[in-house]
Design an enzyme around this catalytic site. Structure first.
Site, PDB file in Angstrom:
ATOM      1  N   GLU A  50       0.814  -1.216   0.000  1.00 22.88           N
ATOM      2  CA  GLU A  50       0.000   0.000   0.000  1.00 22.88           C
ATOM      3  C   GLU A  50       0.850   1.269   0.000  1.00 22.88           C
ATOM      4  OE1 GLU A  50      -2.797  -0.284   3.242  1.00 22.88           O
ATOM      5  OE2 GLU A  50      -3.766  -2.042   2.407  1.00 22.88           O
ATOM      6  N   GLU A  70      -5.194  -8.697   0.984  1.00 27.03           N
ATOM      7  CA  GLU A  70      -5.840  -8.298   2.239  1.00 27.03           C
ATOM      8  C   GLU A  70      -7.320  -8.065   1.990  1.00 27.03           C
ATOM      9  OE1 GLU A  70      -4.382  -4.889   4.407  1.00 27.03           O
ATOM     10  OE2 GLU A  70      -2.297  -5.480   4.105  1.00 27.03           O
TER      11      GLU A  70
HETATM   12  O1  IFM Z   1      -4.127  -2.832   9.203  1.00 25.82           O
HETATM   13  C1  IFM Z   1      -4.094  -2.371   7.893  1.00 25.82           C
HETATM   14  C2  IFM Z   1      -2.913  -2.960   7.155  1.00 25.82           C
HETATM   15  O2  IFM Z   1      -1.712  -2.697   7.786  1.00 25.82           O
HETATM   16  C3  IFM Z   1      -2.846  -2.402   5.755  1.00 25.82           C
HETATM   17  N1  IFM Z   1      -4.091  -2.525   5.083  1.00 25.82           N
HETATM   18  C4  IFM Z   1      -5.287  -2.108   5.766  1.00 25.82           C
HETATM   19  C5  IFM Z   1      -5.344  -2.735   7.145  1.00 25.82           C
HETATM   20  C6  IFM Z   1      -6.622  -2.286   7.885  1.00 25.82           C
HETATM   21  O3  IFM Z   1      -6.632  -0.909   8.029  1.00 25.82           O
END
Ligand code: IFM
Length: 479
Positions: free
Chosen positions: A182, A385
């Site tokens: 990210e 994710e």
């Molecule tokens: O916890 C975060 C993660 O570190 C990166 N993506 C989003 C998740 C939830 O906010």
């Protein structure tokens, strides 16, 4: 990239399906990140990171929480590996803390830091779990930030050196690699809004950071390929599925899509920056941070693209000058995460919401996967994710987190629908294995499929964890 929406969102199914089967080689697992779970911030020669500094600064994190102890994963490695095996996790995506490997971001490897990740990788392989290593999940060594952090071009070269050390140490056992997690958050929350470390609030700095993160990715990919034969290399992006609030909002969608998505997809996957992004931000930066040859370095062939998805983003044209921040629970720390997002506001979206205030929209995941697969044919995708925070509490030895089970069911259904429509989706990693340090929100938001009692560090598998275990076992969405 423009994420194309299906015209009749409201007529679509509710995504609460069961009995849908995933291919046998579809990887189902879970993800975490170093600073969010490891704790042990001073152990074995680890240096300070920007998140140590940021979280120990009063007012930055809810409740004054820090990652100093987190879920103590560093000291509980073996038991946590056993827990993953019990759940039947097929793949585990973890991140490597750069300051454990190079405490000041340069120089020789810290053997103890390498040793920890080596034991983690061996432990995964012994249990039949596929390791997926993320090289950077936001914990920049503080010494590099002191030299300018991601606004300094040199940081990209330091990242390539760090990548070489890690690939040499783990490349004999780790095949799947992600360069950055990210990078939008690193650049625009870290240097734009100030909600994330290092907490700067400067639009020009955020744009420079964006470019140097892209450059770091481009420099690291060939290093991994040189050292790890047969490596599968990716980047993980947090896509914003941007939707118009009304029929005057097309330009607002274009602006936010450029800042949030095409700022990374275009240089990494197609080559060069979008002209509209450069035009939208020209009053903030002259873009002199892009040097001759950079765009070719960044544009590297990838073996898969990591897709992080949680919710959608609604935008509307606004007659103000500065962009208005979102109304959905994202922290406002004084700066803007949208430099150049003039004339855009973010209305509150229709619920239901998770405890982050994020709207639940599984159709957004289906749209996103279809759109990426249309725009980047031949590039396999993996959901690296997806998950949700809810305020769940243990009842005896159980945690009945029905809302999370429902969220996961709906998003796995969305992924299955994408597969059925021909998307080359290779796997799905739930965020997160454990409740953990949720950045600016500290420990107040629980994303885990395993509950952690932060006083005793006791782990309790939630109903969602049991549900995921069944899904993995049968490769079918459970009833
Ligand atoms: O916890 C975060 C993660 O570190 C990166 N993506 C989003 C998740 C939830 O906010």
């Amino acid at each position: 990239m423009t994420i194309q929406m299906q015209p009749h969102t409201r007529d679509r199914p509710d995504y609460r399906d069961s009995g849908l089967e995933f291919p046998a080689d579809f990887l189902i697992g879970a993800a975490t990140a170093a600073y969010q779970i490891e704790g042990a911030v001073s152990a074995d020669g680890r240096g300070p990171s920007i998140w140590d500094t940021f979280s120990s600064t009063p007012g930055k994190i809810t409740g004054g929480d820090t990652g100093e102890v987190a879920v103590d994963h560093y000291n509980r490695l073996e038991a946590d590996l056993d827990l993953m095996a019990e759940l039947g996790i097929e793949a585990y995506r973890f991140s490597i803390a750069w300051p454990r490997i190079q405490p000041t971001g340069t120089g020789p490897a810290n053997a103890a830091g390498i040793g920890f990740y080596s034991r983690l990788v061996d432990g995964l392989i012994d249990r039949g779990i596929r390791p997926i290593a993320t090289l950077y999940h936001w914990d920049l060594p503080q010494a590099l930030e002191d030299a300018g952090g991601w606004t300094n071009r040199e940081t990209a070269y330091r990242f390539a050196e760090y990548t070489r050390i890690v690939a040499e140490a783990l490349g004999d056992r780790v095949r799947m690699w992600t360069t950055l997690n990210e990078p939008w958050c690193s650049a625009f929350l870290g240097y734009g809004s100030g909600a994330h470390a290092p907490g700067r609030t400067d639009g020009a700095a955020a744009l420079a950071a964006m470019h140097h993160l892209n450059l770091a990715h481009g420099l690291a990919v060939p290093v991994i390929r040189e050292i790890v034969p047969g490596a599968e290399v990716s980047a993980t992006l947090n896509f914003h599925v941007v939707r118009p609030a009304d029929d005057t909002s097309a330009d607002a969608v274009r602006r936010i899509d450029a800042l949030a998505n095409r700022s990374f997809t275009q240089p990494m996957l197609l080559g060069g920056y979008p002209q509209d992004l450069i035009d939208d931000t020209k009053s903030i930066s002259d873009w002199s941070f892009v040097q001759p040859g950079d765009t070719a370095i960044i544009h590297q062939p990838l073996d898969f693209l990591g897709v992080n998805y949680y919710s959608t983003t609604l935008v509307r044209a606004w007659d103000g000058v500065a962009p208005r921040e979102r109304a959905d629970g994202h922290k406002d720390m004084g700066g803007s995460s949208w430099p150049g997002g003039d004339g855009v506001e973010f209305p509150l979206q229709e619920g239901p919401y998770t405890s982050m205030g994020w709207n639940i929209a599984p159709d957004g995941l289906e749209d996103l996967l279809l759109s990426l697969s249309r725009e980047h044919p031949g590039l396999p995708l993996m959901v690296t994710e997806n998950g949700a925070a809810f305020d769940d509490e243990p009842e005896g030895a159980r945690v009945h987190d029905q809302q999370r089970v429902d969220y996961l069911r709906r998003h796995f259904t969305a992924a299955h629908r994408a597969l059925q429509q021909g998307v080359d989706l290779r796997g799905y990693l739930v965020w997160s294995l454990f409740d953990n340090f949720e950045w600016g929100y500290g420990y107040s938001k629980r994303f885990g499929i395993v509950h952690v009692d932060y006083v005793t560090q006791e782990r309790t598998v939630k109903d969602s964890g049991l549900w995921i275990a069944r899904l993995i076992d049968e490769h079918v969405i459970p009833r």
